[in-house]
Scaffold this motif. Structure first.
Motif, PDB file in Angstrom:
ATOM      1  N   VAL A 139      46.752  39.180  32.869  1.00  0.00           N
ATOM      2  CA  VAL A 139      47.953  39.004  32.462  1.00  0.00           C
ATOM      3  C   VAL A 139      48.937  40.516  32.369  1.00  0.00           C
ATOM      4  O   VAL A 139      49.996  40.529  32.734  1.00  0.00           O
ATOM      5  N   SER A 165      51.043  47.421  35.079  1.00  0.00           N
ATOM      6  CA  SER A 165      50.044  46.755  36.112  1.00  0.00           C
ATOM      7  C   SER A 165      48.902  47.728  36.717  1.00  0.00           C
ATOM      8  O   SER A 165      47.797  47.206  36.629  1.00  0.00           O
ATOM      9  N   PHE A 182      55.360  39.921  38.340  1.00  0.00           N
ATOM     10  CA  PHE A 182      56.371  38.872  38.197  1.00  0.00           C
ATOM     11  C   PHE A 182      57.811  39.298  37.838  1.00  0.00           C
ATOM     12  O   PHE A 182      58.972  38.974  38.328  1.00  0.00           O
ATOM     13  N   MET A 183      57.795  40.195  36.873  1.00  0.00           N
ATOM     14  CA  MET A 183      59.032  40.435  35.983  1.00  0.00           C
ATOM     15  C   MET A 183      59.847  41.417  37.165  1.00  0.00           C
ATOM     16  O   MET A 183      61.055  41.246  37.558  1.00  0.00           O
ATOM     17  N   GLY A 215      52.062  39.933  34.832  1.00  0.00           N
ATOM     18  CA  GLY A 215      53.161  39.681  34.163  1.00  0.00           C
ATOM     19  C   GLY A 215      54.133  40.780  34.545  1.00  0.00           C
ATOM     20  O   GLY A 215      55.211  40.410  34.948  1.00  0.00           O
ATOM     21  N   PRO A 216      53.965  41.876  34.487  1.00  0.00           N
ATOM     22  CA  PRO A 216      54.898  42.948  34.881  1.00  0.00           C
ATOM     23  C   PRO A 216      55.244  42.916  36.302  1.00  0.00           C
ATOM     24  O   PRO A 216      56.373  42.990  36.719  1.00  0.00           O
ATOM     25  N   SER A 241      45.963  48.069  34.312  1.00  0.00           N
ATOM     26  CA  SER A 241      45.092  46.679  33.978  1.00  0.00           C
ATOM     27  C   SER A 241      44.029  46.828  35.135  1.00  0.00           C
ATOM     28  O   SER A 241      43.051  46.123  34.659  1.00  0.00           O
TER      29      SER A 241
END
Length: 156
Positions: free
Chosen positions: A36, A69, A43-44, A40-41, A72
């Motif tokens: 995530v 990212s 994708f943004m 998530g970042p 992570s």
């Protein structure tokens, strides 16, 4: 190769994780949390590369999102390795697993090409991005969706 996979699956760590009631689920939670934080970042940022939210300077967005990212990976890599060793014999010969690893390699190459050749300091942070940035964003989104799909297919 098969001997290595067998040895990994029989290590004390793999046996302990498999026999524990809570270790395997805890590792899965850490792995998913890491995914995530990575995707998530990404994708943004990729959506910004594709032209969404043009009111946000992409350099500022990159500075805000992309470190998450990178961080992570501290969750994903160790938890993924530990999850792998618990079922190394099956995963090591599973084409879906190797497809997932290959796609992660494609994602890494895409990140390298973007940051080395496209996302350079001479870009205007408020200006239009080059076409290659859109291609990189598109590749990133497609590859990460495929990686997630492979990960879910491995679980069932």
């Amino acid at each position: 190769m098969l001997e290595l996979l067998d040895w990994l699956e029989k290590t004390a760590w793999a046996v302990e994780i498999r026999q524990s009631l809570w270790l395997y689920p805890a590792l899965e939670i850490v792995h998913i949390l890491g995914i995530v934080m990575l995707v998530g970042p990404a994708f943004m940022f990729d959506l910004r590369l594709l032209g969404f939210s043009k009111n946000i300077p992409f350099a500022s967005l990159a500075a805000h999102l992309l470190p998450w990212s990178r961080r992570s990976l501290l969750l994903i890599i160790p938890s993924g390795a530990l999850l792998f060793i618990t079922n190394a014999n099956a995963l090591g010969v599973d084409p879906t697993f190797w497809t997932k690893m290959s796609l992660i390699g494609v994602a890494a190459i895409n990140v390298f090409v973007f940051h080395r050749f496209i996302f350079t300091s001479n870009l205007n942070p408020d200006g239009d991005l080059p076409f290659q940035a859109r291609i990189s964003g598109c590749v990133s989104i497609v590859v990460w969706i495929a990686v997630i799909a492979c990960g879910r297919l491995l679980a069932y």
